[in-house]
Design a protein around this motif. Structure first.
Motif, PDB file in Angstrom:
ATOM      1  N   ILE A 295     -41.429  55.996  19.967  1.00 47.84           N
ATOM      2  CA  ILE A 295     -39.720  55.658  19.797  1.00 47.84           C
ATOM      3  C   ILE A 295     -38.341  56.999  19.825  1.00 47.84           C
ATOM      4  N   LEU A 296     -39.084  57.616  19.684  1.00 46.49           N
ATOM      5  CA  LEU A 296     -38.184  59.047  19.104  1.00 46.49           C
ATOM      6  C   LEU A 296     -37.437  58.738  20.957  1.00 46.49           C
ATOM      7  N   HIS A 297     -39.234  58.594  22.325  1.00 50.59           N
ATOM      8  CA  HIS A 297     -38.367  58.709  23.046  1.00 50.59           C
ATOM      9  C   HIS A 297     -37.903  57.824  23.544  1.00 50.59           C
ATOM     10  N   TYR A 298     -37.357  56.802  23.097  1.00 52.45           N
ATOM     11  CA  TYR A 298     -36.936  55.670  23.695  1.00 52.45           C
ATOM     12  C   TYR A 298     -37.874  54.987  24.267  1.00 52.45           C
ATOM     13  N   GLY A 299     -39.117  55.095  24.454  1.00 54.99           N
ATOM     14  CA  GLY A 299     -39.949  53.757  24.749  1.00 54.99           C
ATOM     15  C   GLY A 299     -40.185  52.936  24.776  1.00 54.99           C
ATOM     16  N   SER A 300     -39.964  51.907  26.135  1.00 57.34           N
ATOM     17  CA  SER A 300     -39.782  50.200  26.005  1.00 57.34           C
ATOM     18  C   SER A 300     -40.947  49.690  24.922  1.00 57.34           C
ATOM     19  N   SER A 301     -41.667  48.456  23.946  1.00 55.89           N
ATOM     20  CA  SER A 301     -42.518  48.358  23.488  1.00 55.89           C
ATOM     21  C   SER A 301     -43.966  47.822  24.236  1.00 55.89           C
ATOM     22  N   ILE A 302     -43.916  48.372  25.344  1.00 56.44           N
ATOM     23  CA  ILE A 302     -45.109  48.395  25.818  1.00 56.44           C
ATOM     24  C   ILE A 302     -45.403  50.043  25.974  1.00 56.44           C
ATOM     25  N   MET A 303     -44.357  50.436  26.024  1.00 55.65           N
ATOM     26  CA  MET A 303     -44.836  52.203  25.787  1.00 55.65           C
ATOM     27  C   MET A 303     -45.318  52.678  24.260  1.00 55.65           C
ATOM     28  N   ILE A 304     -44.721  51.824  23.642  1.00 58.75           N
ATOM     29  CA  ILE A 304     -44.845  52.247  22.340  1.00 58.75           C
ATOM     30  C   ILE A 304     -46.288  51.246  22.037  1.00 58.75           C
ATOM     31  N   THR A 305     -47.098  50.464  22.316  1.00 58.12           N
ATOM     32  CA  THR A 305     -48.054  49.997  22.287  1.00 58.12           C
ATOM     33  C   THR A 305     -49.213  50.462  22.373  1.00 58.12           C
ATOM     34  N   PHE A 306     -48.803  51.620  24.293  1.00 56.89           N
ATOM     35  CA  PHE A 306     -50.136  52.060  24.692  1.00 56.89           C
ATOM     36  C   PHE A 306     -49.566  53.433  24.538  1.00 56.89           C
ATOM     37  N   SER A 307     -48.586  54.564  23.424  1.00 61.39           N
ATOM     38  CA  SER A 307     -48.793  55.572  23.531  1.00 61.39           C
ATOM     39  C   SER A 307     -49.626  54.767  21.854  1.00 61.39           C
ATOM     40  N   ALA A 308     -49.360  54.575  21.295  1.00 58.74           N
ATOM     41  CA  ALA A 308     -50.366  54.230  19.582  1.00 58.74           C
ATOM     42  C   ALA A 308     -52.010  53.918  19.914  1.00 58.74           C
TER      43      ALA A 308
ATOM     44  N   LEU B  31     -44.230  51.416  10.634  1.00 57.75           N
ATOM     45  CA  LEU B  31     -45.057  51.885   9.598  1.00 57.75           C
ATOM     46  C   LEU B  31     -45.739  50.645   8.653  1.00 57.75           C
ATOM     47  N   MET B  32     -44.560  49.560   8.512  1.00 57.71           N
ATOM     48  CA  MET B  32     -45.114  48.860   7.367  1.00 57.71           C
ATOM     49  C   MET B  32     -46.101  47.899   8.004  1.00 57.71           C
ATOM     50  N   GLY B  33     -46.369  47.569   9.582  1.00 61.50           N
ATOM     51  CA  GLY B  33     -47.553  46.572   9.520  1.00 61.50           C
ATOM     52  C   GLY B  33     -46.084  45.684  10.196  1.00 61.50           C
ATOM     53  N   SER B  34     -46.582  44.725  11.308  1.00 53.54           N
ATOM     54  CA  SER B  34     -45.401  43.165  11.632  1.00 53.54           C
ATOM     55  C   SER B  34     -46.015  42.746  12.285  1.00 53.54           C
ATOM     56  N   LEU B  35     -46.394  41.981  12.731  1.00 51.04           N
ATOM     57  CA  LEU B  35     -46.576  40.927  14.479  1.00 51.04           C
ATOM     58  C   LEU B  35     -45.326  39.910  14.482  1.00 51.04           C
ATOM     59  N   ALA B  36     -44.357  40.626  13.830  1.00 53.61           N
ATOM     60  CA  ALA B  36     -43.125  39.802  14.707  1.00 53.61           C
ATOM     61  C   ALA B  36     -42.577  40.697  15.948  1.00 53.61           C
ATOM     62  N   GLY B  37     -42.155  39.740  17.113  1.00 52.20           N
ATOM     63  CA  GLY B  37     -42.182  40.008  18.499  1.00 52.20           C
ATOM     64  C   GLY B  37     -43.145  39.577  18.741  1.00 52.20           C
ATOM     65  N   ALA B  38     -44.033  39.691  18.634  1.00 50.96           N
ATOM     66  CA  ALA B  38     -46.132  39.207  19.631  1.00 50.96           C
ATOM     67  C   ALA B  38     -45.146  38.230  20.698  1.00 50.96           C
ATOM     68  N   LYS B  39     -45.812  38.761  21.680  1.00 55.66           N
ATOM     69  CA  LYS B  39     -45.548  39.061  23.206  1.00 55.66           C
ATOM     70  C   LYS B  39     -46.913  38.240  23.629  1.00 55.66           C
ATOM     71  N   ASN B  40     -46.625  37.635  24.654  1.00 58.04           N
ATOM     72  CA  ASN B  40     -48.269  37.141  25.301  1.00 58.04           C
ATOM     73  C   ASN B  40     -48.678  38.417  25.988  1.00 58.04           C
ATOM     74  N   SER B  41     -47.615  39.629  26.724  1.00 61.46           N
ATOM     75  CA  SER B  41     -48.274  40.333  27.672  1.00 61.46           C
ATOM     76  C   SER B  41     -48.891  41.754  26.487  1.00 61.46           C
ATOM     77  N   ASP B  42     -48.572  41.367  24.570  1.00 61.27           N
ATOM     78  CA  ASP B  42     -49.230  42.146  23.797  1.00 61.27           C
ATOM     79  C   ASP B  42     -50.909  41.964  23.491  1.00 61.27           C
ATOM     80  N   ILE B  43     -51.179  40.697  23.997  1.00 61.88           N
ATOM     81  CA  ILE B  43     -52.755  39.859  23.770  1.00 61.88           C
ATOM     82  C   ILE B  43     -53.225  40.264  24.970  1.00 61.88           C
ATOM     83  N   LYS B  44     -52.577  39.991  26.526  1.00 59.21           N
ATOM     84  CA  LYS B  44     -53.267  40.565  27.687  1.00 59.21           C
ATOM     85  C   LYS B  44     -53.354  42.207  27.272  1.00 59.21           C
ATOM     86  N   PHE B  45     -52.562  43.364  26.387  1.00 59.95           N
ATOM     87  CA  PHE B  45     -53.281  44.240  26.974  1.00 59.95           C
ATOM     88  C   PHE B  45     -54.420  44.592  25.823  1.00 59.95           C
ATOM     89  N   VAL B  46     -54.268  43.743  24.494  1.00 57.89           N
ATOM     90  CA  VAL B  46     -55.497  44.834  23.533  1.00 57.89           C
ATOM     91  C   VAL B  46     -56.604  43.169  23.847  1.00 57.89           C
TER      92      VAL B  46
END
Length: 337
Positions: free
Chosen positions: A114-127, A188-203
């Motif tokens: 997030i500090l480096h303005y990553g996209s949502s998929i980059m945030i997921t991948f980095s985490a 950090l508070m945890g949420s599934l808002a904005g869940a996408k089909n790409s998230d399912i494919k990733f995990v």
């Protein structure tokens, strides 16, 4: 009725309840979806049907609610299974999915992206990547420390978690307070808002890879809870089984946290609730815990998105539920022994 048959019925009942909860979850929300339209949309993907529902309804159902419901079930299932597995191999009722620092590592990775303005998929991948990196560091530090392997793992987990938590705090300190800091705090508070089909494919792949061995090793997990000496007399290599379980539990924890943010208490509380239903035998405890966790997080997510006009982060709701329950447990003699 035999205890084994009773437990089987309980597990099957949890499975049926999960199906009912999923159907209800599809219907409730800001945009109400009648059961007839719900069935029509899904049946149309199998058989050609005349469309009697509006296009907007199908979009809401398939692109918003479907991925969110699936992720809620997967994350709840995986965090609960990881908690039950850790409590068994560490022989510690207070063990949770973040005991080896997976959540702290994921938080640091997400904050860094997030500090480096990553996209949502980059945030997921980095985490996901930093979560696994944290567990690997914990394992190698514990091997260098010597002494009792279980105690070394737990202490190493505490130390490495503190290190990555400090890193996350530093990132929050230097982040843009108008843009980046709110995004980090919300993650950090945890949420599934904005869940996408790409998230399912990733995990989905790491989750399946991690869950299958945990299900297949249920008997051996029963044995190693008796202690290493007892396991050795029964021909079970406790160190090997413990390593496999830790790797699998860490993998599903990393996958879960990477798409949901930090959601506490699920992996700590749900295994204890499942034990009250089916006992300590992992033959029934593991599937019951997985189903119970999926049901629990799905219901909590429904409350999160429907209680108020603004969504409540899942981490807040699970803490409100989990903390009072554990206060109840520790005030009852013998409940955590």
């Amino acid at each position: 009725m035999k205890q084994s048959n009773r437990n089987t019925i309980i597990v099957l009942s949890l499975g049926i309840f999960l199906i009912i909860a999923i159907v209800v979850s599809f219907q409730i929300g800001r945009y109400n979806i009648p059961i007839k339209d719900l069935l029509g949309v899904f049946m149309s993907k199998i058989y050609p049907l005349h469309q009697f529902w509006p296009d907007k309804m199908e979009t809401v159902l398939l692109n918003i609610r479907l991925p969110r419901i699936i992720l809620a079930c997967l994350v709840g299932c995986c965090l609960s299974a990881a908690g039950a597995a850790y409590q068994g191999v560490f022989q510690n009722p207070m063990a949770a999915p973040d005991i080896l620092g997976a959540s702290a590592g994921a938080a640091f990775g997400a904050a860094l992206a997030i500090l480096h303005y990553g996209s949502s998929i980059m945030i997921t991948f980095s985490a996901f990547g930093f979560s696994l990196l944290t567990v690997v560091l914990v394992y190698f530090i514990s091997k260098k420390a010597g002494g009792k392997s279980i105690l070394g793992l737990i202490l190493s987990g505490i130390m490495v978690s503190s290190l990555f938590s400090a890193g996350t705090s530093f990132i929050k300190l230097v982040a843009d307070p108008n843009d980046q800091l709110p995004a980090i705090t919300y993650w950090l508070m945890g949420s599934l808002a904005g869940a996408k089909n790409s998230d399912i494919k990733f995990v989905i792949i790491p989750m399946v890879i991690g869950l299958i061995p945990l299900i297949l090793l249920r008997w051996r997990m029963n044995v190693i809870t008796m202690g290493d000496e007892e396991a050795r007399t029964m021909g079970v290599n406790s160190n090997r089984v413990r390593l496999i379980v830790i790797v699998c539990a860490s993998l599903i924890t990393a996958a879960s946290v990477s798409v949901s943010g930090t959601i506490g208490w699920v992996g700590l509380v749900i295994p204890h609730l499942a034990r009250k239903l089916v006992g300590n035998n992992y033959k029934h405890l593991m599937p019951a815990t997985m189903l119970f966790g999926a049901i629990f997080l799905l219901i909590v997510d429904n409350v999160s998105r429907n209680l108020f006009t603004t969504e409540i982060p899942l981490g807040i709701l699970t803490a409100f539920i989990g903390a009072p329950f554990f206060i109840y447990l520790i005030t009852r003699k013998g409940e955590l022994c």
